[in-house]
Structure formats: C-alpha cells, structure tokens
Scaffold this active site. Sequence first.
Site, short mmCIF file in Angstrom:
data_model
loop_
_atom_site.label_atom_id
_atom_site.label_comp_id
_atom_site.label_asym_id
_atom_site.label_seq_id
_atom_site.Cartn_x
_atom_site.Cartn_y
_atom_site.Cartn_z
N ASP A 73 0.86 -1.17 0.00
CA ASP A 73 0.00 0.00 0.00
C ASP A 73 0.90 1.23 0.00
O ASP A 73 2.09 1.15 0.33
CB ASP A 73 -0.89 -0.03 1.24
CG ASP A 73 -1.90 1.11 1.25
OD1 ASP A 73 -2.50 1.38 0.19
OD2 ASP A 73 -2.08 1.73 2.32
N ASP A 132 -0.33 5.13 0.74
CA ASP A 132 -0.65 6.09 1.79
C ASP A 132 -0.58 5.43 3.16
O ASP A 132 -1.25 4.43 3.42
CB ASP A 132 -2.07 6.64 1.58
CG ASP A 132 -2.18 7.49 0.32
OD1 ASP A 132 -1.41 8.45 0.21
OD2 ASP A 132 -3.02 7.17 -0.53
#
Length: 351
Positions: A31, A33
């Site tokens: 991922d 963010d």
Amino acid sequence: MTDTKIPGTPRSRPDASERELHTAYDTALLDLDGVVYAGGDALPHAVASLRAAEADGMGLAYVTNNAARTPETVAGHLTSLGVPADASEVVTSAQAVARVIADDVPAGSRVLCSGGEGLRVALRERGLVPVDSADDGPVAVVQGYGGPDMRWALVSEAALAVSRGVPWYASNTDLTIPSGRGIMPGNGTAVEVVRLAAGREEGPVVAGKPLPPMHRETILRTGARRPLVVGDRLDTDIEGAYAGGVDSLLVLTGVTTPAVLLAARPDHRPTYVAADLRGLLVPHPEVVRDGDGWRCGGVRALVRDGRLAVEGEGDALDGLRALCAAAWTDAGEGRCGLPADEALERLGLGA
C-alpha cells in the site's frame, strides 16, 4: 514462518519467520498512503528499506485504493522520493474497477466518471469513454477518489445518474485517507453522499481492497507467486490479504493504532506486525505459550483481573506481539474488548 492461515480460520497470534521477510516472499504488494508516504512525503525508513529489499531480489508492487493518480504519476512520485519505480509496478483501484465495468458493458460505452485523471485513464485503457454529465447517456457511473480538489459538480452528476437507475460502481469505499496533516475524507465519504442523495439503500459494486477484483488485478499485473501484502489498514490491506489467502505485514505508520490492532476481528489480524517498513528486512520472533500467558522475547502478556497486562522487559514490538496473542486468543472468533491502555503505556506504545 509458521501457522499460515487460510480464509475462515481465526489467527490466534502473529506468525514467526526465521528468514527475513524480503527473502521469504517473492513480491511485496505495498500500500502507499500510510506505508510508503503520507501527504506526499516519504515516511521514516521507507525508502532505505524498499531499496534494500529490492536490491536483495524482492519484487516490489505498489497497490493502492487511491484512484486519483495515474500509474505513471505514482511511479514518478516514488522515483522522486528515491524509490525507482515503473508504471507497470503500480496497481490502482481505478484499474480494478475499470476491468469490472468493461466486463459488464459493451466496448466503447460511455461511463460517467466522478473521479480524477487516474480513473479516466483506467477507463480509456479498457476501451470505455468517460463523460461528465448524467445527460451524456452513460451506461454506468463510477466513483473514485479525485484528490482534495475534487469537484462537487461531479458528485452531483453521479447522484443524478444513480437516482435514474444507471448501474453504479466505485473504485473503493475507504471513508478516510491519511495525509501529512492528518486523516482526510476518502472516496467512501463521497460514495455515501451519492447513496443518500439518490435515495439508495444499497451501495455500488466495489472493486478495491479488500474485495476480490483488486486482488485479481494485482496478481494479473504482477505475476506474484508468493506475495506478501504490506499495509497500514486492517479493513482494506489486511482483510484483502485474508480474503485472498495470502500473508500480510501490518506497519504502524498509518491509521492503525496498537489498541485497534489488539481488538482486531479474525479477518483483520495480520500475519506479521512491524513499526515500519524495516520489518521487511528482519526475521520475526516466535510468540509462544508461557503458562497462562504468551511470551515474545523478554515480554510476557496475559489477561489479569479482566485486563490485558504485560510482564518483563524487552522490545516494545515483541510486547505488542505477545499482547496480540493474549487478546486474540481471549477473543476467539470475535473482538477483544479487554482494556489494554495500561499494558500499552508500559510498553511505551500509548493507547
């Protein structure tokens, strides 16, 4: 590695790995963010850890529910931070939802696009035509995060089309998104606005994490055979890994706090836990039964007088791993509701 779980099997403790994770798995599905960066700036230790993992042969793929930016833009951002990346290594929820829509409608169909450039590019990649108005004859409506400057007019047009019965899709339904200034509204917030304005009880068809379309898109684009999902969110990254039957590493650089981790329901319990991406580069210690409690390193965790407690001295993350075992074992297939504030404070992890 021990005790690898399959979907539907509750995890009672974090797993151990005698090998460094970047050598035990062929590809990290990362991922962005809250894991690699926040608010556009690299998180501490992220760049050095990723460069070291890649130099040792681990494949890196960047998998994000943020549909606002194109893969080229994301790759350029990562490269500017010091992590050389190619657009082919970026997988977005925009790509996943565009594939879902393309499977449902004829090629060349108009799709009302309430989102940013990343979503528009993904639709065109699948032979679809993005439009801006409910009066443009769309056969589908799709919502995706459009960044902090998202136009309210696009949300309004989406609501109009959905209220007219046009099939409705969303890249993801994350209610929040981390930023350098704190937690901001995510695409799920805009989806709720459309649902309420259109008078709909049910939501859209969703493609992003933790749902299968995103996992399918990621595997199709990366070819990973032994992937490790790396994320900061239990309800997207970790749940998506659980649903896909693959292992996961939770890093505590984003939205998940130690207290939230202890209360995780079974499909939100990660395989491994680390403070940050340096967790990719090290073995992970075993959590073992110790009388009526659990021990990891020099720290023992147990349930005492209706609370989670810790004893001994050692690394704070080892203590958190032991606490996870105590909490998850007590909760079984539910959520642990035992107070943990004193135990976390003793470890220096706060509440």
